[in-house]
Design a protein around this motif. Structure first.
Motif, PDB file in Angstrom:
ATOM      1  N   ILE A 189       0.839  -1.203   0.000  1.00  0.00           N
ATOM      2  CA  ILE A 189       0.000   0.000   0.000  1.00  0.00           C
ATOM      3  C   ILE A 189       0.872   1.251   0.000  1.00  0.00           C
ATOM      4  N   HIS A 190       1.961   1.229   0.776  1.00  0.00           N
ATOM      5  CA  HIS A 190       2.911   2.339   0.723  1.00  0.00           C
ATOM      6  C   HIS A 190       3.439   2.521  -0.700  1.00  0.00           C
ATOM      7  N   LEU A 191       3.713   1.422  -1.380  1.00  0.00           N
ATOM      8  CA  LEU A 191       4.192   1.500  -2.764  1.00  0.00           C
ATOM      9  C   LEU A 191       3.140   2.141  -3.667  1.00  0.00           C
ATOM     10  N   VAL A 192       1.882   1.758  -3.505  1.00  0.00           N
ATOM     11  CA  VAL A 192       0.802   2.350  -4.304  1.00  0.00           C
ATOM     12  C   VAL A 192       0.753   3.862  -4.095  1.00  0.00           C
ATOM     13  N   ASN A 209      -8.234  -4.808  -2.016  1.00  0.00           N
ATOM     14  CA  ASN A 209      -8.303  -5.806  -0.958  1.00  0.00           C
ATOM     15  C   ASN A 209      -9.450  -6.770  -1.253  1.00  0.00           C
ATOM     16  N   PRO A 210      -9.147  -8.055  -1.507  1.00  0.00           N
ATOM     17  CA  PRO A 210     -10.212  -9.007  -1.820  1.00  0.00           C
ATOM     18  C   PRO A 210     -10.996  -9.468  -0.613  1.00  0.00           C
ATOM     19  N   GLY A 211     -10.548  -9.084   0.609  1.00  0.00           N
ATOM     20  CA  GLY A 211     -11.162  -9.614   1.812  1.00  0.00           C
ATOM     21  C   GLY A 211     -10.619 -10.996   2.110  1.00  0.00           C
ATOM     22  N   PHE A 212     -11.210 -11.646   3.087  1.00  0.00           N
ATOM     23  CA  PHE A 212     -10.769 -12.994   3.455  1.00  0.00           C
ATOM     24  C   PHE A 212     -11.342 -13.986   2.448  1.00  0.00           C
ATOM     25  N   VAL A 213     -10.450 -14.657   1.723  1.00  0.00           N
ATOM     26  CA  VAL A 213     -10.864 -15.603   0.682  1.00  0.00           C
ATOM     27  C   VAL A 213     -10.211 -16.958   0.974  1.00  0.00           C
ATOM     28  N   GLY A 266      -4.357   6.238  -6.100  1.00  0.00           N
ATOM     29  CA  GLY A 266      -4.005   6.159  -4.692  1.00  0.00           C
ATOM     30  C   GLY A 266      -5.085   5.563  -3.823  1.00  0.00           C
ATOM     31  N   ASP A 267      -6.272   5.298  -4.389  1.00  0.00           N
ATOM     32  CA  ASP A 267      -7.394   4.782  -3.597  1.00  0.00           C
ATOM     33  C   ASP A 267      -7.148   3.348  -3.125  1.00  0.00           C
ATOM     34  N   TYR A 268      -7.889   3.012  -2.073  1.00  0.00           N
ATOM     35  CA  TYR A 268      -7.916   1.662  -1.516  1.00  0.00           C
ATOM     36  C   TYR A 268      -9.332   1.126  -1.695  1.00  0.00           C
ATOM     37  N   ARG A 272     -15.563  -4.155  -3.024  1.00  0.00           N
ATOM     38  CA  ARG A 272     -16.180  -3.326  -4.064  1.00  0.00           C
ATOM     39  C   ARG A 272     -16.377  -1.882  -3.618  1.00  0.00           C
ATOM     40  N   THR A 273     -15.817  -1.515  -2.467  1.00  0.00           N
ATOM     41  CA  THR A 273     -16.045  -0.200  -1.883  1.00  0.00           C
ATOM     42  C   THR A 273     -14.747   0.575  -1.745  1.00  0.00           C
ATOM     43  N   VAL A 274     -14.731   1.788  -2.243  1.00  0.00           N
ATOM     44  CA  VAL A 274     -13.579   2.661  -2.056  1.00  0.00           C
ATOM     45  C   VAL A 274     -13.650   3.229  -0.645  1.00  0.00           C
ATOM     46  N   THR A 275     -12.592   3.014   0.139  1.00  0.00           N
ATOM     47  CA  THR A 275     -12.583   3.448   1.531  1.00  0.00           C
ATOM     48  C   THR A 275     -11.145   3.754   1.937  1.00  0.00           C
ATOM     49  N   ARG A 276     -10.912   3.959   3.204  1.00  0.00           N
ATOM     50  CA  ARG A 276      -9.558   4.215   3.695  1.00  0.00           C
ATOM     51  C   ARG A 276      -8.888   2.913   4.107  1.00  0.00           C
ATOM     52  N   SER A 277      -7.619   2.812   3.820  1.00  0.00           N
ATOM     53  CA  SER A 277      -6.827   1.739   4.400  1.00  0.00           C
ATOM     54  C   SER A 277      -6.491   2.155   5.837  1.00  0.00           C
TER      55      SER A 277
END
Length: 311
Positions: A189-192, A209-213, A266-268, A272-277
């Protein structure tokens, strides 16, 4: 950016199984103009519009050579214009002692170095508007809500230490291997964030982030008990809100890659939701230190000379 009406190339790592396989199939199904090129040890889905370039992403030389060969084909117009790059490859080692031929800790090599080499190597070849998507993990939050208590939270160390084996306490333990995983996903994420500042206008880069898969094969290097839990017990959780199936996560990754899910550079994207890391992931000093480490000559094999994102 949305799916194209003209032929274009999508390059993807980590498409041989799990989320990546599902995402690759979704891209080919949803976008009939997409030419998919996969990079990795194993191929992605077999399809008339899919091509595989074999490379071990743990190797700087092999990764750079694969990127270089694809970039040359794009420049020669043997492939349609490139406008999507998906860095989905990942690995979770059983310990913090696995070292690559280049002297990097394996998790760092695949999660950070390979993504950096792929994005940097293709920067000149990207046809704007373009999108880069790097798969990360909510384990970087380091709390029970996001990792179910199964993965220790990240323990940040300077990049030159994170890049080497035995960076964490009791390095031969599974806990150290999992700490390396969550910490390297934080590093991704820092790299992104660093890439979002230096990539040219019109090239967006986002974290996904795919979530827990469960059951994707990510823990294939773990012990028997952990592997058994991932394969047989934990998939039961996929029918609950805390987890996703590989098909669900793959479709979400495809939608992010094709621009169906709108984002800014730069988004996270959490599924399916754009939110904060995590709050910890927004650390400019760490991002600059990581960028400097990846660009000061210690990571070799950039392939084609790239003037656009020199440090």
């Amino acid at each position: 950016m949305t799916s194209n009406s003209r032929p274009h190339t999508v390059v993807m790592t980590g498409a041989s199984r799990g989320i990546g396989w599902a995402a690759a199939e979704s891209i080919l199904r949803l976008d009939p103009t997409a030419r998919l090129v996969t990079i990795g040890r194993g191929p992605g889905p077999s399809h008339s519009r899919a091509t595989h370039v074999r490379a071990d992403l743990r190797s700087v030389a092999q990764t750079a050579a694969a990127v270089d060969s694809i970039a040359r084909r794009i420049v020669a117009k043997e492939l349609p214009p490139l406008d999507v790059v998906v860095g989905n490859a990942g690995v979770q080692c059983a310990t913090n002692c696995s070292e690559t031929e280049d002297g990097y800790e394996t998790t760092f090599a695949v999660t950070v170095v390979a993504n950096h080499l792929v994005v940097r190597g293709f920067a000149d070849a990207l046809d704007r508007p373009a999108r880069v998507v790097i798969t990360v993990s909510d384990t970087h939050f380091g709390d029970v809500r996001h990792n179910l208590g199964m993965v220790p939270g990240p323990r940040w160390v300077p990049p030159d230490r994170l890049a080497r084996v035995r960076a964490f306490a009791d390095p031969e333990s599974v806990r150290a291997g999992r700490t390396a995983y969550s910490t390297n996903k934080l590093a991704a994420i820092h790299l992104v964030h660093a890439l979002a500042r230096v990539l040219p206008a019109g090239v967006d880069v986002v974290s996904f982030n795919p979530g827990f898969v469960p059951g994707t094969g990510l823990a294939r290097d773990a012990g028997f008990v952990s592997r058994s839990a991932m394969v047989w017990l934990l998939p039961v959780l996929a029918v609950t809100p805390i987890a996703s199936t590989a098909a669900q996560a793959g479709r979400a990754l495809a939608d992010v890659a094709l621009g169906v899910i709108a984002t800014r550079s730069g988004d996270y994207v959490d599924r399916r939701t754009v939110t904060r890391s995590s709050d910890e992931s927004y650390d400019r000093q760490r991002e600059d230190e990581l960028w400097a480490f990846l660009n000061d000559g210690r990571v070799r094999g950039y392939g084609r000379k790239n003037a656009k994102i020199r440090p």
